[in-house]
Design an enzyme around this catalytic site. Sequence first.
Site, PDB file in Angstrom:
ATOM      1  N   GLU A  56      57.163  21.637 -41.432  1.00 39.74           N
ATOM      2  CA  GLU A  56      57.412  21.559 -40.560  1.00 39.74           C
ATOM      3  C   GLU A  56      57.908  20.373 -39.961  1.00 39.74           C
ATOM      4  O   GLU A  56      58.413  19.598 -38.510  1.00 39.74           O
ATOM      5  CB  GLU A  56      56.451  21.469 -39.695  1.00 39.74           C
ATOM      6  CG  GLU A  56      56.363  23.199 -39.429  1.00 39.74           C
ATOM      7  CD  GLU A  56      55.719  23.821 -40.416  1.00 39.74           C
ATOM      8  OE1 GLU A  56      55.158  22.910 -41.135  1.00 39.74           O
ATOM      9  OE2 GLU A  56      55.195  24.850 -40.804  1.00 39.74           O
ATOM     10  N   ARG A 165      53.714  35.417 -27.761  1.00 36.59           N
ATOM     11  CA  ARG A 165      53.487  36.209 -29.062  1.00 36.59           C
ATOM     12  C   ARG A 165      53.595  37.821 -28.225  1.00 36.59           C
ATOM     13  O   ARG A 165      54.626  38.844 -28.418  1.00 36.59           O
ATOM     14  CB  ARG A 165      52.418  36.955 -30.229  1.00 36.59           C
ATOM     15  CG  ARG A 165      52.430  37.848 -30.978  1.00 36.59           C
ATOM     16  CD  ARG A 165      51.627  38.129 -32.344  1.00 36.59           C
ATOM     17  NE  ARG A 165      51.462  39.038 -32.500  1.00 36.59           N
ATOM     18  CZ  ARG A 165      50.561  40.461 -32.933  1.00 36.59           C
ATOM     19  NH1 ARG A 165      49.733  39.956 -32.080  1.00 36.59           N
ATOM     20  NH2 ARG A 165      51.119  41.205 -33.200  1.00 36.59           N
TER      21      ARG A 165
END
Lengths: 331, 284
Positions: A56, A165
Amino acid sequence: MSAKESTRVEYGKTLAQLGAENPQIVVLDADLSGSTQTHHFAKIFKDRFFNVGIAEQDLMGTAAGLALGGKIPFASTFAMFATGRAWEQIRQTIAYGNLNVKIVASHGGVTVGEDGGSHQAVEDLALMRILPNMVVLAPADGPETRAMTRWAAAYHGPVYMRTGRLAVPVIYGNGYVFELGRGSLLREGGDVTLMGIGIMVQACLDAAAGLAQEGIEARVASLGCLKPLDWELVVDSAQRTGAVVTAEEHMVTGGLGSAVSEILGEHCPTPLQRIGLRDTFGMSGKPEDLLKHYGLTADDIKQAAYTVMARKASHLASPVMDRQAPSLAGR
Amino acid sequence: MLDDEKADKEITAIPDHRLLKETARQVRLDIVEMLFRASSGHLGGSLSAADILVALFFGEMRAHAGDPCWIDRDRFILSKGHGAPAYYAVLVRLGYFPREELLTLRQFGSILQGHPDSGCTPGVEIPTGSLGQGLSIANGLALAARLNGHASRIYALLGDGEVQEGQIWEAAMTAAHYGLDNLVGILDRNRLQIDGHTAEVMSIEPLADKWKAFGWHTLEVDGHDIPQLLAAFTACKEVKGRPSMIIAHTVKGKGVSIFEGQKKYHGTAPNPEEYQQAVKELGG
């Protein structure tokens, strides 16, 4: 509400459309393109999609370099890893350098569900809101996600957007246009204002509908643009209703509750109740069970509305001097 | 450098080794002067990098007369951001800002921040200073240049202690994975970091083997030998399909005997006596 859409899916599909419209758009991911939904773009624009693997920090640096080279990079991974693992890269390079990088991170909040506390970002909005130059967005539904994604692509500067989500009810119409620093007034009411962000906007609407059945008129403001926050809408709503509830799928510290408290504290002190996580991490479970456990339901918002309206009533009943008298006498 | 007569022409530097050596001497004098005036700053790592920066900016990199923002220019990222004084002494010679600004280094209101800040300093591409991040940025620039169809080459200068940062190796994998042959890393191998020798603080050897194992074309040069540096930059252009790393062996504090190889001068400015001696040794 019958139709449901997931904000991460709508982001992914919009990104794929934008890819066809603007050849400068590039997309980066860190091995989560299926989850973040950047795979829609990746399938069509193979040469403009860069998977950096599970890295990341490198994701953010590479995105920064692409922006410096004239591209419009969208960098995606889970909200926890984007804002937590790579916070310093975002701070030092993207925000400090005021670079044209769009960080769109999925799996914000506890509705991530079964993966548990390690994967549920409940502090991402705070981590991004504290950064100079950064715009912070958290859409409430599919249409707002599409509008914000399109806006971010056209805006020059760093942007953080959180997606979720779960599939969530559609609130906005397809004609919705996002404007930087502007929230939306979704419902008028004079008794209390419910201010929501992300999936909690729908919970605010549900709470308002419930309150209406009891004769309480709640104003509902959707504040998906957390930074810059719609200062006018917040103050105006507080002045009109005299009681405010904020609701976010996030810690009550650093996110919407904090931002509204700061504005009201400085400009329009108003009884306020914050709905959100209080000094705790998430855990595994079904999203609906977790929302109940952490007090993030429409019913919790209703209860907060009763509390804050009671405080408003006591404020109105007792002038400032009267309230100060007992504490002075007690010294 | 920004010669009016050459306006609208791409400048391709014709390296004159004696001139470059003289420029490096003047850059070192500027570094000592700037740090003495500022009473703070990173002396050792600026002096170790001086020849590398001079060879790169005045002997290799493509610029455009009259247009410092030319999109197809070669790019440089100072990943070891604490080497800022050397960077500034080079940029001033390229005409990015007036010479008197050098003496404002690190002062309130200066365009020359303690570590590079693109928001303040013309010619600086991006803020650096927090170690380990520049190679990822260079990768992004290299990918953008490839997508844009530009011939630009991307250079990143790393410190040796800096490779202790994990992100460097994330970026090392990315550059090799995407075959970034327009990217050249230069590693200022001066063997010292704040707390002491790199071998004592955290071993980084075998350094060349590490970069080779990560898929990089790897060279080793004397980082104070300008012809060697120039030859290395040229050799890297012949490499196709993978990035290049030039490990430049240097001496921290190079050019002034009392500073050379002394960890004390990593982040210390010269006192008046040291300043006098440094100016004398550098022929100022």
